[in-house]
Design a protein around this motif. Sequence first.
Motif, PDB file in Angstrom:
ATOM      1  N   ARG A  46       0.828  -1.210   0.000  1.00  0.00           N
ATOM      2  CA  ARG A  46       0.000   0.000   0.000  1.00  0.00           C
ATOM      3  C   ARG A  46       0.862   1.261   0.000  1.00  0.00           C
ATOM      4  N   ASP A  47       1.927   1.265   0.755  1.00  0.00           N
ATOM      5  CA  ASP A  47       2.802   2.427   0.830  1.00  0.00           C
ATOM      6  C   ASP A  47       4.247   1.952   0.944  1.00  0.00           C
ATOM      7  N   TYR A  48       4.851   1.663  -0.183  1.00  0.00           N
ATOM      8  CA  TYR A  48       6.212   1.132  -0.214  1.00  0.00           C
ATOM      9  C   TYR A  48       7.250   2.163   0.228  1.00  0.00           C
ATOM     10  N   ARG A  49       6.876   3.435   0.293  1.00  0.00           N
ATOM     11  CA  ARG A  49       7.841   4.459   0.699  1.00  0.00           C
ATOM     12  C   ARG A  49       8.018   4.538   2.212  1.00  0.00           C
ATOM     13  N   ASP A  50       7.021   4.044   2.970  1.00  0.00           N
ATOM     14  CA  ASP A  50       7.120   4.060   4.425  1.00  0.00           C
ATOM     15  C   ASP A  50       7.416   2.638   4.893  1.00  0.00           C
ATOM     16  N   LEU A  51       8.682   2.345   5.125  1.00  0.00           N
ATOM     17  CA  LEU A  51       9.101   0.997   5.500  1.00  0.00           C
ATOM     18  C   LEU A  51       8.927   0.712   6.984  1.00  0.00           C
ATOM     19  N   GLY A  52       8.650   1.751   7.778  1.00  0.00           N
ATOM     20  CA  GLY A  52       8.519   1.549   9.215  1.00  0.00           C
ATOM     21  C   GLY A  52       9.882   1.302   9.840  1.00  0.00           C
ATOM     22  N   THR A  53       9.894   0.472  10.882  1.00  0.00           N
ATOM     23  CA  THR A  53      11.142   0.194  11.588  1.00  0.00           C
ATOM     24  C   THR A  53      11.676  -1.178  11.186  1.00  0.00           C
ATOM     25  N   ILE A  54      12.960  -1.207  10.881  1.00  0.00           N
ATOM     26  CA  ILE A  54      13.652  -2.459  10.565  1.00  0.00           C
ATOM     27  C   ILE A  54      14.577  -2.745  11.749  1.00  0.00           C
ATOM     28  N   HIS A  55      14.381  -3.893  12.375  1.00  0.00           N
ATOM     29  CA  HIS A  55      15.193  -4.299  13.530  1.00  0.00           C
ATOM     30  C   HIS A  55      16.236  -5.312  13.068  1.00  0.00           C
ATOM     31  N   VAL A  56      17.486  -5.084  13.424  1.00  0.00           N
ATOM     32  CA  VAL A  56      18.577  -5.998  13.096  1.00  0.00           C
ATOM     33  C   VAL A  56      19.203  -6.433  14.428  1.00  0.00           C
ATOM     34  N   GLU A  57      19.121  -7.731  14.721  1.00  0.00           N
ATOM     35  CA  GLU A  57      19.596  -8.250  16.005  1.00  0.00           C
ATOM     36  C   GLU A  57      20.833  -9.121  15.811  1.00  0.00           C
ATOM     37  N   ASN A  58      21.826  -8.905  16.640  1.00  0.00           N
ATOM     38  CA  ASN A  58      23.035  -9.727  16.703  1.00  0.00           C
ATOM     39  C   ASN A  58      23.809  -9.858  15.391  1.00  0.00           C
ATOM     40  N   PRO A  59      24.063  -8.751  14.706  1.00  0.00           N
ATOM     41  CA  PRO A  59      24.907  -8.870  13.513  1.00  0.00           C
ATOM     42  C   PRO A  59      26.379  -8.994  13.909  1.00  0.00           C
ATOM     43  N   VAL A  60      27.107  -9.808  13.180  1.00  0.00           N
ATOM     44  CA  VAL A  60      28.550  -9.952  13.381  1.00  0.00           C
ATOM     45  C   VAL A  60      29.220  -9.764  12.023  1.00  0.00           C
ATOM     46  N   VAL A  61      30.073  -8.763  11.933  1.00  0.00           N
ATOM     47  CA  VAL A  61      30.814  -8.487  10.705  1.00  0.00           C
ATOM     48  C   VAL A  61      32.286  -8.751  11.006  1.00  0.00           C
ATOM     49  N   ARG A  62      32.899  -9.594  10.190  1.00  0.00           N
ATOM     50  CA  ARG A  62      34.325  -9.917  10.351  1.00  0.00           C
ATOM     51  C   ARG A  62      35.043  -9.529   9.068  1.00  0.00           C
ATOM     52  N   LEU A  63      36.060  -8.695   9.217  1.00  0.00           N
ATOM     53  CA  LEU A  63      36.852  -8.250   8.082  1.00  0.00           C
ATOM     54  C   LEU A  63      38.300  -8.625   8.334  1.00  0.00           C
ATOM     55  N   GLU A  64      38.844  -9.461   7.465  1.00  0.00           N
ATOM     56  CA  GLU A  64      40.240  -9.870   7.561  1.00  0.00           C
ATOM     57  C   GLU A  64      41.048  -9.032   6.578  1.00  0.00           C
ATOM     58  N   VAL A  65      41.909  -8.177   7.120  1.00  0.00           N
ATOM     59  CA  VAL A  65      42.723  -7.283   6.301  1.00  0.00           C
ATOM     60  C   VAL A  65      43.819  -8.107   5.635  1.00  0.00           C
TER      61      VAL A  65
END
Length: 186
Positions: A46-65
């Motif tokens: 109905r309203d694709y422009r209003d996404l509301g709240t997006i919750h992201v739980e426990n993200p882990v980002v690992r970057l090996e230089v």
Amino acid sequence: LGIGEWRFTWGRGLRVADVEYAEPAAGLTVRVGEVRVEKGLLQLLRDYRDLGTIHVENPVVRLEVPDAGPAVSEPDGGGETVAPAQPSAGAVPSSAPAESPAPPSRSVPGATVTLPELMVAIEVREGRLEIVSPGQTATQVIERLSVDLSMDGATGPVTYAIGGQVDGGAGTFSLDGETQLSTDGT
């Protein structure tokens, strides 16, 4: 990309769990415990422009230089290995050709990008960022990472608050602010 579990409903929100992404050539691994969107498919249609709240739980980002380059033996034959010398901050660049050419530019001169009229809030909780040094000799860890981001359309303000702790609580940081992306949506 791997997704362990997903649930899409017409009226009660969207949920994706156990998301994994890896880009081995770049040394990047991302794992996310859960992503939830409060709005259901019908509300988003109905309203694709209003996404509301997006919750992201426990993200882990690992970057090996990656390593700076191959190790070389000491000139005296001492058996130790050292990384190639890096130029100092004020050094004049060498006239030697670069090891690899720069990738071609993807921008088009004179082109503008119009930002979508999106309204969204993103909340990240209990995140972790691991940056692993070349040779995996040390790892810098930011944990208990939280991010709150709010965007109110292409011409509205973007507000943010970011915080976390470093190396098991040895230090903490927080950053918050507001910025204006553009006044005309481009």
